[in-house]
Each structure stands twice: as C-alpha cells, then as structure tokens.
Design a protein around this motif. Structure first.
Motif, short mmCIF file in Angstrom:
data_model
loop_
_atom_site.label_atom_id
_atom_site.label_comp_id
_atom_site.label_asym_id
_atom_site.label_seq_id
_atom_site.Cartn_x
_atom_site.Cartn_y
_atom_site.Cartn_z
N HIS A 62 -26.34 42.86 13.47
CA HIS A 62 -26.39 41.73 12.52
C HIS A 62 -27.82 41.54 12.00
CE1 HIS A 62 -25.13 37.61 11.11
NE2 HIS A 62 -26.43 37.44 11.19
N HIS A 82 -30.07 41.89 8.19
CA HIS A 82 -31.09 40.99 7.62
C HIS A 82 -32.39 41.74 7.33
CE1 HIS A 82 -28.92 37.27 7.77
NE2 HIS A 82 -28.77 37.29 9.10
N HIS A 135 -26.81 34.56 4.48
CA HIS A 135 -25.45 35.09 4.61
C HIS A 135 -24.68 34.96 3.30
CE1 HIS A 135 -26.67 33.74 8.76
NE2 HIS A 135 -26.50 35.04 8.91
N VAL A 139 -26.16 33.56 13.37
CA VAL A 139 -27.36 34.26 13.83
C VAL A 139 -28.08 34.89 12.67
CG1 VAL A 139 -26.69 34.72 16.21
CG2 VAL A 139 -25.89 36.24 14.42
ZN LIG Z 1 -27.64 36.10 10.17
#
Ligand SMILES: [Zn+2]
Length: 184
Positions: A103, A107, A124, A184
């Motif tokens: 994840h 980013h 997101h 997250v």
């Molecule tokens: Zn994230």
C-alpha cells in the motif's frame, strides 16, 4: 541489496528482535518494485515503528531522493489490538505487514513517479485507486473505489484500506477478518 547504505542503516538501527522481519520486508519490497513498478522506484528507508493504533503505516519523502515507509511494529510483534499475539501467528502478522508495505509503495510511486499525491483525497484518489486495481488484477483481488466514487461503484471497498480490504477471509490468520482495517 543488503549492501545498500539505506538498507544497512535501516537494519542496524532496528532492534535485533525485529531485524529478520525487516530484512524479509526489504526482500518483499524488491519483488514489489520489480513486479509492479518496473524497478522504477529507489529503495526506501523502511522502519518498523511504534505508531498509534489507528495508523497501520505511512509514507513520506526525505529530502529530494529518499522515501520513508513506516509500518506499525505493534502489528508485527503482536501487541496491536487488531492482531492475535503469539509465535504461532507471526507468519500471518508478517503477511499483513507485507500488504501495508505494498500500500505504502503505491503512495511512493504516486509521489516519486507521477508527482501527484492527491492531497484532497488524502492520497486515495483516482490515481491511487487505478494503480491499486491494476496490481489487484494481477493478484486476483476484487476492485476497490476512491472515497468519492458512487453509483455502480458504491459497493466496492474503499482503496484507503487496499489491499487488506480486498483479501479473502482468513488471508492473514493472525488478524481476525472482523478487524477494522484503518486508513493507511
Ligand atoms: Zn494510503
């Protein structure tokens, strides 16, 4: 990889009890970078940090060239309320840490390669969603949506919890499927 100064620094500044897990996560990261990003990303500092419970992990940049990915150490060692403690569940907890790493690497890609961190979506947005879904297709995961997608996409899980929200029941074993996967 082990000779890269960033990796050496990250490993030596980690308590010995977590060093093998961190090394495993670096090997995982190399695979992620190779398989899903064409080796385009530079190796990040990965830190197992005691973060607040609500935070599974995060990404930020250090200066112009380095990336910093933190993963909540409590999830790995079993002191986080969302996971089951004990050695028997260590492998499942590490699998969760691998997914958090994936994840956060999306980013890093968003920031370093695309140059758009989508701040108004808290990271997101459509860019993050589409990249996650492209990777998810390779992994056999159901698609996710951004937090503003409505209509026919409304039933999809939100990408702020990807890929955890798209994994099948029991995937982590150490993390009950009822656990609330946090943004997250
Ligand atoms: Zn994230």
């Amino acid at each position: 990889m082990i000779n890269d100064p960033i990796v050496v620094e990250a490993l030596t500044s980690t308590p010995e009890e977590c060093r093998a897990d961190l090394q495993h996560l670096y090997v995982t990261w190399l695979t992620i970078n190779d398989l899903f990003f064409g080796d385009a990303l530079t190796i990040p500092t990965i830190e197992l940090a005691d973060l607040p419970f609500r935070l599974y992990g995060d990404y930020d940049r250090i200066g112009d060239h380095s990336s910093h990915i933190r993963i909540n150490r409590r999830l790995v060692v079993g002191t986080h309320p969302d996971v089951i403690p004990g050695r028997r569940h260590a492998a499942g907890r590490l699998r969760l840490a691998e997914d958090i790493l994936l994840h956060e690497t999306v980013h890093a890609w968003q920031d370093r390669i695309i140059g758009v961190r989508e701040p108004s979506w808290h990271g997101h947005g459509p860019i993050f969603r589409d990249r996650s879904n492209a990777i998810g297709e390779v992994l056999g995961l159901a698609p996710v949506r951004s937090n503003r997608d409505r209509g026919r996409y409304a039933s999809r899980p939100i990408c702020s919890g990807w890929p955890m929200v798209a994994r099948p029941p029991g995937f982590y074993a150490a993390a009950p499927q009822t656990a609330r996967f946090r943004s997250v």
